[in-house]
Motif scaffolding. Sequence first.
Motif, PDB file in Angstrom:
ATOM      1  N   ALA A  49       0.906  -1.059  -0.089  1.00  0.00           N
ATOM      2  CA  ALA A  49       0.124  -0.090  -0.177  1.00  0.00           C
ATOM      3  C   ALA A  49       0.858   1.156   0.079  1.00  0.00           C
ATOM      4  O   ALA A  49       0.228   2.237  -0.022  1.00  0.00           O
ATOM      5  CB  ALA A  49      -1.115  -0.092   1.221  1.00  0.00           C
ATOM      6  N   ALA A  50       1.981   1.121   0.124  1.00  0.00           N
ATOM      7  CA  ALA A  50       3.083   2.196  -0.170  1.00  0.00           C
ATOM      8  C   ALA A  50       2.974   3.256  -1.438  1.00  0.00           C
ATOM      9  O   ALA A  50       2.539   2.696  -2.371  1.00  0.00           O
ATOM     10  CB  ALA A  50       4.423   1.760   0.153  1.00  0.00           C
ATOM     11  N   ILE A  51       3.038   4.521  -0.900  1.00  0.00           N
ATOM     12  CA  ILE A  51       3.033   5.428  -2.101  1.00  0.00           C
ATOM     13  C   ILE A  51       4.264   5.761  -2.363  1.00  0.00           C
ATOM     14  O   ILE A  51       5.189   6.148  -1.688  1.00  0.00           O
ATOM     15  CB  ILE A  51       2.164   6.713  -1.590  1.00  0.00           C
ATOM     16  N   VAL A  56      -5.983   9.598  -1.090  1.00  0.00           N
ATOM     17  CA  VAL A  56      -5.472   8.417  -1.721  1.00  0.00           C
ATOM     18  C   VAL A  56      -6.328   7.222  -1.719  1.00  0.00           C
ATOM     19  O   VAL A  56      -7.122   7.101  -0.707  1.00  0.00           O
ATOM     20  CB  VAL A  56      -4.436   8.132  -0.749  1.00  0.00           C
ATOM     21  N   THR A  57      -6.546   6.506  -2.882  1.00  0.00           N
ATOM     22  CA  THR A  57      -7.476   5.528  -3.012  1.00  0.00           C
ATOM     23  C   THR A  57      -6.341   4.169  -3.277  1.00  0.00           C
ATOM     24  O   THR A  57      -5.885   4.147  -4.280  1.00  0.00           O
ATOM     25  CB  THR A  57      -8.472   5.891  -4.234  1.00  0.00           C
ATOM     26  N   TRP A  58      -6.925   3.086  -2.758  1.00  0.00           N
ATOM     27  CA  TRP A  58      -6.285   1.950  -3.003  1.00  0.00           C
ATOM     28  C   TRP A  58      -7.423   0.767  -3.236  1.00  0.00           C
ATOM     29  O   TRP A  58      -8.364   0.867  -2.755  1.00  0.00           O
ATOM     30  CB  TRP A  58      -5.634   1.171  -1.569  1.00  0.00           C
ATOM     31  N   PRO A 101      -5.812  -2.301   2.661  1.00  0.00           N
ATOM     32  CA  PRO A 101      -5.264  -1.544   1.257  1.00  0.00           C
ATOM     33  C   PRO A 101      -4.334  -2.411   0.583  1.00  0.00           C
ATOM     34  O   PRO A 101      -3.312  -3.152   1.192  1.00  0.00           O
ATOM     35  CB  PRO A 101      -4.532  -0.115   1.848  1.00  0.00           C
ATOM     36  N   GLY A 102      -4.515  -2.474  -0.741  1.00  0.00           N
ATOM     37  CA  GLY A 102      -3.570  -3.008  -1.729  1.00  0.00           C
ATOM     38  C   GLY A 102      -2.864  -2.005  -2.392  1.00  0.00           C
ATOM     39  O   GLY A 102      -2.463  -1.066  -1.880  1.00  0.00           O
ATOM     40  N   LYS A 103      -2.636  -2.231  -3.797  1.00  0.00           N
ATOM     41  CA  LYS A 103      -1.793  -1.409  -4.643  1.00  0.00           C
ATOM     42  C   LYS A 103      -2.609  -0.041  -4.630  1.00  0.00           C
ATOM     43  O   LYS A 103      -3.904  -0.066  -4.658  1.00  0.00           O
ATOM     44  CB  LYS A 103      -1.828  -1.978  -6.058  1.00  0.00           C
ATOM     45  N   PRO A 104      -1.982   0.930  -4.609  1.00  0.00           N
ATOM     46  CA  PRO A 104      -2.605   2.541  -4.818  1.00  0.00           C
ATOM     47  C   PRO A 104      -3.301   2.477  -6.157  1.00  0.00           C
ATOM     48  O   PRO A 104      -2.692   2.406  -7.168  1.00  0.00           O
ATOM     49  CB  PRO A 104      -1.559   3.381  -4.334  1.00  0.00           C
ATOM     50  N   ALA A 105      -4.517   2.895  -6.095  1.00  0.00           N
ATOM     51  CA  ALA A 105      -5.185   2.906  -7.613  1.00  0.00           C
ATOM     52  C   ALA A 105      -4.952   4.580  -8.073  1.00  0.00           C
ATOM     53  O   ALA A 105      -4.721   4.860  -9.150  1.00  0.00           O
ATOM     54  CB  ALA A 105      -6.609   2.859  -7.214  1.00  0.00           C
ATOM     55  N   ALA A 165       3.086   3.881 -10.437  1.00  0.00           N
ATOM     56  CA  ALA A 165       4.207   3.576  -9.424  1.00  0.00           C
ATOM     57  C   ALA A 165       5.561   3.728 -10.103  1.00  0.00           C
ATOM     58  O   ALA A 165       5.805   3.016 -10.840  1.00  0.00           O
ATOM     59  CB  ALA A 165       4.143   2.348  -8.603  1.00  0.00           C
ATOM     60  N   PRO A 166       6.199   4.873  -9.890  1.00  0.00           N
ATOM     61  CA  PRO A 166       6.028   6.222  -9.281  1.00  0.00           C
ATOM     62  C   PRO A 166       4.882   7.000  -9.622  1.00  0.00           C
ATOM     63  O   PRO A 166       4.506   6.845 -10.925  1.00  0.00           O
ATOM     64  CB  PRO A 166       7.246   6.888  -9.367  1.00  0.00           C
ATOM     65  N   LEU A 167       4.198   7.714  -8.903  1.00  0.00           N
ATOM     66  CA  LEU A 167       2.908   8.533  -9.152  1.00  0.00           C
ATOM     67  C   LEU A 167       3.367   9.469 -10.513  1.00  0.00           C
ATOM     68  O   LEU A 167       4.425  10.034 -10.449  1.00  0.00           O
ATOM     69  CB  LEU A 167       2.636   9.343  -8.052  1.00  0.00           C
ATOM     70  N   HIS A 168       2.634   9.624 -11.374  1.00  0.00           N
ATOM     71  CA  HIS A 168       2.553  10.393 -12.632  1.00  0.00           C
ATOM     72  C   HIS A 168       1.223  10.928 -12.849  1.00  0.00           C
ATOM     73  O   HIS A 168       0.308  10.596 -12.712  1.00  0.00           O
ATOM     74  CB  HIS A 168       3.314   9.759 -13.674  1.00  0.00           C
ATOM     75  N   LEU A 169       1.143  12.242 -13.458  1.00  0.00           N
ATOM     76  CA  LEU A 169      -0.001  12.979 -13.596  1.00  0.00           C
ATOM     77  C   LEU A 169      -0.612  12.251 -14.680  1.00  0.00           C
ATOM     78  O   LEU A 169      -0.236  11.871 -15.845  1.00  0.00           O
ATOM     79  CB  LEU A 169       0.310  14.573 -14.191  1.00  0.00           C
TER      80      LEU A 169
END
Length: 158
Positions: free
Chosen positions: A29-31, A88-90, A104-108, A131-135
């Motif tokens: 669940a890590a961001i 943050v939605t998982w 929580p699982g993988k971040p959505a 992952a990593p977060l992108h726009l």
Amino acid sequence: MKRFIYLFIVAAGCCIGCTTPTESLNTTAAIVPGKELQENPLLQYVISSAINVHQQTMSTLYGNAKAYEYAKGHGDGKYPQGAVLYEVTWHQQNDPTWFGAKIPGKPAQVTVVKFTDDAQHQIQAAVYTGAPLHLQKTIAADAPQVQQLLKTPIAVSP
């Protein structure tokens, strides 16, 4: 005989104590912040949380210090300049420890709402995925998703 039982209990205790504990930290669940979203929302203040049973997701609304302090005393959604909200939605996953529990699982996705100008109440909103977060996309300030976040009251606990 008592000595044998005592030695057996001590030996069994040593064997049990030497086993490695199971992993209890949910790293799934890590961001993972990226170049576009450098801050980690999980390090902010929790404002509220929700579960969507139909989509099998769970979300938590975080805010920086300004947003959190404002949310504690107001419910109008007119956050001050400099406030930032992060939803943050998982995806949910089964808890390996507790039967029937969901964690929580993988971040959505991560939705970020920034309040840039206090006088005109300007809002910038964007959705980040991956992952990593992108726009993924920017959102208009009057979009239903943003308005729902602004109306979310702070969670009250006894």
